[in-house]
Design an enzyme around this catalytic site. Structure first.
Site, mmCIF file in Angstrom:
data_model
loop_
_atom_site.group_PDB
_atom_site.id
_atom_site.type_symbol
_atom_site.label_atom_id
_atom_site.label_comp_id
_atom_site.label_asym_id
_atom_site.label_seq_id
_atom_site.Cartn_x
_atom_site.Cartn_y
_atom_site.Cartn_z
ATOM 1 N N TYR A 51 0.823 -1.216 0.000
ATOM 2 C CA TYR A 51 0.000 0.000 0.000
ATOM 3 C C TYR A 51 0.856 1.265 0.000
ATOM 4 O O TYR A 51 0.340 2.361 -0.231
ATOM 5 C CB TYR A 51 -0.930 0.048 1.215
ATOM 6 C CG TYR A 51 -1.926 -1.080 1.328
ATOM 7 C CD1 TYR A 51 -2.123 -1.999 0.300
ATOM 8 C CD2 TYR A 51 -2.684 -1.230 2.487
ATOM 9 C CE1 TYR A 51 -3.033 -3.034 0.426
ATOM 10 C CE2 TYR A 51 -3.603 -2.265 2.620
ATOM 11 C CZ TYR A 51 -3.765 -3.166 1.592
ATOM 12 O OH TYR A 51 -4.667 -4.190 1.735
ATOM 13 N N HIS A 107 0.360 -11.724 1.619
ATOM 14 C CA HIS A 107 -0.650 -10.988 0.865
ATOM 15 C C HIS A 107 -1.331 -11.844 -0.219
ATOM 16 O O HIS A 107 -2.535 -11.732 -0.435
ATOM 17 C CB HIS A 107 -0.004 -9.748 0.237
ATOM 18 C CG HIS A 107 -0.922 -8.596 0.083
ATOM 19 N ND1 HIS A 107 -0.522 -7.283 0.220
ATOM 20 C CD2 HIS A 107 -2.246 -8.531 -0.199
ATOM 21 C CE1 HIS A 107 -1.555 -6.475 0.020
ATOM 22 N NE2 HIS A 107 -2.612 -7.210 -0.247
#
Length: 275
Positions: A51, A107
């Site tokens: 992010y 992830h």
């Protein structure tokens, strides 16, 4: 108003059932968003190396007048770092200005590269060292999860997956539950509620309870036993998304929302993504 609920994970650690996601937010936006969220009552924040806003999260937490023990911080190991989880975690800790992470998630499995078992072994060691309290995964299908368990003997405590009324993943949710893996929903509002908020059942329940469609959908996640992390950087929406503790949906209402399932994936296919 009832107190915000918590979930006990299979490793004995406890996490808030509702948190704030910060995907697609800049470092500057994240600082303001977390400040507002802390005021409202959030204590769980979900970020990721990918992010590119861990530094903003770290600054916001550094300025917070809340004890570290009250906070629950999640970040994630990115696909490029499956062969270097230690370095990746230390980098995240530095950016977040933290001594430990409450929940570290892989992830994506990225089966094309096929390093996810080795990455998991590295995460297990980092947990033993105390740098991580709990370890889990995101976007893992049943066959990925089974392989982790078979090859390491360590089951993830969380599987964070795309889950919303249009993509309910009931088979995976049930499998997770059978293996004491807590399911956590990302994109819980189906990316802004498109195709969800205008459904008659959602509108009718919003009218019945005096709530917004977003609040109805968040309550659906909570009453379905899911951990949920709606993302927002808008102060009014951050507050709105947390104002869900004064009502519950009954079994019939949950069943009506269940009928909205279309198996409609908005994000990538975990078997294909990465590599």
């Amino acid at each position: 108003m009832a107190n915000p609920t918590v979930i006990k994970l299979q490793d004995g650690n406890v996490m808030p059932q509702l948190g704030l996601g910060v995907w697609q937010a800049s470092n500057e936006e994240v600082i303001t968003a977390i400040q507002k969220a802390l005021e409202v009552g959030y204590r769980s924040f979900d970020t990721a190396a990918a992010y590119k806003n861990e530094e903003g999260v770290g600054k916001a937490l550094k300025n917070a007048s809340v004890n570290r023990e009250e906070l629950f911080i999640t970040t994630k190991l990115w696909n490029d770092d499956h062969n270097r989880p230690r370095e990746a975690l230390l980098d995240s800790l530095k950016k977040l200005q933290l001594d430990y992470i409450d929940l570290y998630l892989m992830h994506w499995p990225v089966p094309a590269i096929d390093h996810y078992v080795e990455a998991w072994k590295g995460m297990i060691e980092l947990q033993k060292e105390g740098l991580i309290k709990s370890i889990g995964v995101c976007n893992f299908q049943i066959h990925h999860l089974q392989r982790l368990i078979d090859e390491t003997g360590v089951t993830p405590v969380i599987n964070q997956i795309e889950l919303h009324p249009l993509m309910q993943q009931r088979q995976l949710h049930a499998w997770n539950a059978t293996h004491k893996i807590q399911t956590e929903s990302w994109s819980p509002l189906a990316q802004g509620g498109k195709g969800v908020f205008d459904q008659k059942v959602i509108r009718d329940l919003a009218d019945k309870y005096g709530k917004t469609p977003a609040q109805i959908v968040i309550r659906w996640h909570l009453d379905s036993g899911l951990v949920v992390i709606p993302k927002s950087v808008t102060p009014s929406r951050i507050a709105e998304n947390f104002d869900v503790w004064d009502f519950r949906l009954d079994k019939d209402e949950l069943g009506e929302i269940a009928k909205l399932d279309q198996g409609k994936r908005l994000g990538p296919d975990p078997d294909q993504f990465g590599g």
